[in-house]
Design a protein around this motif. Sequence first.
Motif, PDB file in Angstrom:
ATOM      1  N   PRO A   1       0.837  -1.185  -0.007  1.00 47.78           N
ATOM      2  CA  PRO A   1       0.334   0.197   0.066  1.00 47.78           C
ATOM      3  C   PRO A   1       0.444   1.703   0.140  1.00 47.78           C
ATOM      4  CG  PRO A   1      -0.934  -1.417   1.310  1.00 47.78           C
ATOM      5  CD  PRO A   1       0.440  -1.703   1.062  1.00 47.78           C
TER       6      PRO A   1
ATOM      7  N   ILE B   1      -6.341   3.543  -0.878  1.00 54.35           N
ATOM      8  CA  ILE B   1      -5.390   2.281  -1.007  1.00 54.35           C
ATOM      9  C   ILE B   1      -5.623   2.056   0.400  1.00 54.35           C
ATOM     10  CG2 ILE B   1      -3.347   1.945  -1.518  1.00 54.35           C
ATOM     11  CD1 ILE B   1      -4.526   2.747  -4.009  1.00 54.35           C
TER      12      ILE B   1
ATOM     13  N   SER C   1      -2.928  -5.334  -1.361  1.00 57.71           N
ATOM     14  CA  SER C   1      -3.427  -3.932  -1.893  1.00 57.71           C
ATOM     15  C   SER C   1      -5.546  -4.044  -1.691  1.00 57.71           C
ATOM     16  CB  SER C   1      -2.674  -2.701  -2.449  1.00 57.71           C
ATOM     17  OG  SER C   1      -1.753  -1.878  -1.825  1.00 57.71           O
TER      18      SER C   1
END
Length: 115
Positions: free
Chosen positions: A15, A76, A101
Amino acid sequence: MKTYTATHKYARIAPRKSRYVMDMIRGKSVNEALRILQSSNRRAAPMIRKVLNSAIANANQDLGSVAALVIENARIDGGPTLKRFRPGPMGRAMRIRKRTSHITISLAEAQQEGE
């Protein structure tokens, strides 16, 4: 005002790495965001571009023209982490964390100055 959303869950990228790309396009118009993603050489850019194109296709089913859309919400979130092991010093096992993610993009129509 209606929003059009697309997500990509369990994307195999950390992420933190993909948030750099998402910060570049947040709040921009759809055409400008596509240009930015096309010219970016980060690994997350093609993944985010696919999600953005999916959100544009979702909006295109209701709207005739998607040129007036802006990225309202771009997130995200961290997904589950895959845990792997590799040999470490003195016979120990060292953990490797392969992060995933969840990419979410929401589009909305641009606000007019008179509204």
